[in-house]
Design an enzyme around this catalytic site. Structure first.
Site, PDB file in Angstrom:
ATOM      1  N   ASN A 341       0.810  -1.218   0.000  1.00 40.99           N
ATOM      2  CA  ASN A 341       0.000   0.000   0.000  1.00 40.99           C
ATOM      3  C   ASN A 341       0.843   1.267   0.000  1.00 40.99           C
ATOM      4  O   ASN A 341       0.615   2.180  -0.792  1.00 40.99           O
ATOM      5  CB  ASN A 341      -0.932   0.001   1.224  1.00 40.99           C
ATOM      6  CG  ASN A 341      -2.173  -0.838   1.013  1.00 40.99           C
ATOM      7  OD1 ASN A 341      -2.867  -0.690   0.018  1.00 40.99           O
ATOM      8  ND2 ASN A 341      -2.453  -1.743   1.946  1.00 40.99           N
ATOM      9  N   ASP A 371       0.346  -9.732   3.442  1.00 43.97           N
ATOM     10  CA  ASP A 371      -0.867  -9.471   4.223  1.00 43.97           C
ATOM     11  C   ASP A 371      -2.137  -9.527   3.376  1.00 43.97           C
ATOM     12  O   ASP A 371      -3.237  -9.606   3.923  1.00 43.97           O
ATOM     13  CB  ASP A 371      -0.783  -8.100   4.893  1.00 43.97           C
ATOM     14  CG  ASP A 371       0.238  -8.065   6.012  1.00 43.97           C
ATOM     15  OD1 ASP A 371       0.690  -9.153   6.429  1.00 43.97           O
ATOM     16  OD2 ASP A 371       0.598  -6.962   6.458  1.00 43.97           O
TER      17      ASP A 371
END
Length: 645
Positions: A341, A371
């Protein structure tokens, strides 16, 4: 999606605690952390008046009777067929809300012809899209789709340059053997620019369906198309003049070398000769002494056999303007950024700065995170390998716990903002008794805490295995306030905290417990990619190059709904993807770790037998019941009655 009065939080093995009934006998809430939470302000008024909420027992019978009334009403209405229009579901929905939650969420008016209550039109406005939608407007779908097309339109260097495309140099015809009857010119190996893939394919009939993602209150079907990934017939770069750079940022992840390898291979297939690697993430753009690394097929041929990153990784970096200064000075035409991200946000900032300076640079990201927390994507590369490696830790914890007297195996897995690794590892192992993730609040102490449930497990089966995500239970710990180089919050160690709490708890109650704590944090990300991730890395790397040559910039190459697509980076960095506690996958995890049973089944079944109603009961995932045979189709309903049997 959660609704007022429903259980918004679950334990994996620990069932939702018993419900409370507010003083007026209507509003039902869920008991959590030894307190009764009722809908509206009932709990406060009850406490001030000196009344204590009633707990399970009689409540189960009351709720069961109300449930039966609802079912009988549904059957009667369906049989009679006397409806004003198409209000059956809404009417039954509001009736169900009334007895489950103590209130209905619709405004009612009477139908003059049949004297049956039906809901008035709802004035609801959308907040999920970039534009505000009035669902009473007949053209709201068209407006939504226009906004969707605008948001998911792919940025291109052709937006700022008046460029004419040229025929692609990417072709596999030279590697194919054609028969005499086959027309070589008819070979279809390219993706049309107008090709699209559906982002969502499930049409939910109700917002109460498990995992429902609805745009409007009626869950109307609206097509959401995204751009299909792959090679185009026309490209916007001359391969012989291109300088391409690859950078890997953030933490390690299985598959980094696979992606690097495929990007180099595909670039060379186009005819690119000048390929470099930027060492140690964004730091390689500005740190003195870090020189770019020339890359070629021969150099990267076997790097996929090892874990880690051939180029090295780091967190953080200089200002965006300094990085773009370096890109401009190095005369880089294509930049491939591998990261999660934060890295995607950095890539988008670089893309915007390049557009601001009118640089002909394509910035393409490849989603990398174990993740699996990047929005809109089925999965990111490295996730499958991390789950597979986590199995080793869970299996070790299981063997240790099973072999010890009152053994407790505790495994902490990665999951900075989401519990996908813990959930999938628990689901696939079949050995986990309690799964704790950050999306689902829990408490350790108290009558309905995890520690009390561990007592039950030791008593009933003699051992247990607990899996916890690193970000779970942070509200139980003291916050340090520290951040890493990427700006991510450094969490307190929930694994060590739980280890000490478990030891102290069982020592205090005089029960021997042998706790084995395993933290495989860095082991699950430093290994080589497994077969599934290797394939994903191969396709993502190839498509990243295809996207750059097609002139796209500020995009990410990913997989959505099993199809490979391009998405604008701006749409995937708005938030982190998190486990939906109402999703089918979390429900499956609950089922695999289930050790509790609801007594509501027995009570409600007895009531149904008394009235000879043909209804099937099946206890499933968490706090959901399926009632079939009355409504004509599966209807998901929340049951507020769950307590230990």
């Amino acid at each position: 999606m959660t609704f007022p009065g429903t259980a918004g939080a679950f334990y994996s093995s620990v069932r939702t605690p018993p419900p409370c009934l507010c003083r007026n006998g209507i509003s039902i809430g869920i008991a959590s952390r030894l307190e009764c939470r009722c809908t509206h302000s009932e709990a406060g008024s009850a406490a001030s008046a000196g009344h204590q909420p009633r707990r399970a027992g009689r409540l189960l019978e009351d709720t069961a009777l109300n449930s039966l009334k609802y079912l009988l009403m549904a059957a009667a209405l369906k049989t009679s067929g006397s409806f004003c229009s198409t209000q059956q579901q809404q009417f039954l929905q509001s009736t169900r809300d009334q007895f489950l939650h103590g209130s209905s969420h619709s405004n009612f008016k009477y139908c003059k012809s049949k004297k049956i209550i039906k809901p008035a039109p709802l004035h609801v406005r959308a907040t999920s899209s970039k534009v505000e939608l009035d669902f009473n407007d007949p053209s709201w779908k068209q407006k939504f789709q226009e906004d969707w097309e605008r948001r998911f339109n792919l940025p291109s260097i052709a937006d700022i340059y008046d460029l004419k495309p040229r025929p692609t140099t990417f072709s596999l015809k030279k590697n194919r053997t054609f028969t005499g009857d086959e027309n070589v010119d008819m070979w279809n190996g390219y993706v049309n620019n107008d090709d699209r893939a559906l982002l969502k394919v499930i049409k939910y009939s109700s917002p109460t369906s498990a995992g429902a993602e609805c745009i409007d209150p009626d869950c109307s079907w609206v097509e959401q198309w995204v751009h299909r990934a792959g090679p185009r017939k026309e490209i916007y770069y001359e391969p012989a003049e291109v300088k391409a750079a690859i950078v890997t940022c953030g933490g390690l992840c299985p598959g980094l070398n696979d992606v690097i390898r495929q990007i180099v291979f595909t670039l060379e297939t186009y005819g690119v000769k000048n390929i470099v690697g930027i060492p140690f993430g964004y730091r390689g753009f500005f740190e003195k002494g870090l020189k770019e690394m020339p890359l070629s097929r021969g150099l990267v041929e076997n790097i996929n056999l090892n874990g880690g990153s051939f180029l090295g990784v780091s967190r953080g970096g200089a200002k965006t303007s300094e990085i773009v200064d370096s890109i401009q000075a190095r005369r880089i035409d294509m930049l491939f950024v591998l990261g999660g991200n934060g890295t995607h946000a950095g890539a988008n900032a670089i893309h915007e700065e390049c557009r601001k300076r009118k640089l002909k640079v394509s910035v393409v990201a490849v989603p990398k995170t174990i993740d699996n927390d990047i929005l809109l994507m089925d999965k990111t590369f490295g996730f499958d390998t991390a789950v597979e490696e986590a199995q080793r830790a869970i299996n070790s914890a299981y063997i240790e716990a099973r072999s010890a007297y009152h053994g407790i195996g505790l495994v902490k897995l990665m999951g900075r903002s989401s519990g996908f690794i813990a959930m999938h590892a628990s689901l696939s192992s079949g050995q986990v008794d309690v799964c704790l993730i950050p999306e689902v609040p829990f408490t350790l102490d108290g009558e309905f805490g995890v520690l009390r449930h561990l007592e039950h497990l030791l008593k009933s089966k003699g051992f247990c295995v607990v899996c916890v995500a690193e970000a779970a239970g942070q509200d139980l710990l003291q916050k340090s306030g520290a951040t890493d180089a990427s700006g991510n919050v450094i969490f307190s160690d929930i694994g060590v905290h739980m280890q000490q709490k478990i030891k102290t708890h069982f020592k205090d109650i005089g029960v021997p417990a042998d706790v084995k704590y395993i933290d495989p944090t860095y082991m699950v990300r430093a290994c080589r990619a497994n077969a599934s991730d290797a394939i994903l890395c191969t396709v993502l790397g190839q498509n990243a190059v295809h996207g750059a040559f097609a002139g796209f910039s500020g995009i990410t190459s990913c997989i959505c709904n099993t199809h490979y697509v391009y998405l604008p980076i701006t749409e995937v960095i708005t938030a982190s993807k998190r486990v939906n506690p109402n999703s089918r996958m979390w429900h499956r995890c609950l089922t695999s770790t289930v050790a509790w049973k609801s007594t509501a089944c027995q009570v409600l079944a007895n009531r149904v037998d008394t009235f000879s109603v043909s209804i099937q009961f099946m206890e499933q995932e968490g706090c959901n019941w399926w009632f079939t045979g009355v409504y004509g189709h599966l209807q998901t309903m929340r049951s507020p009655c769950f307590c230990r049997s």
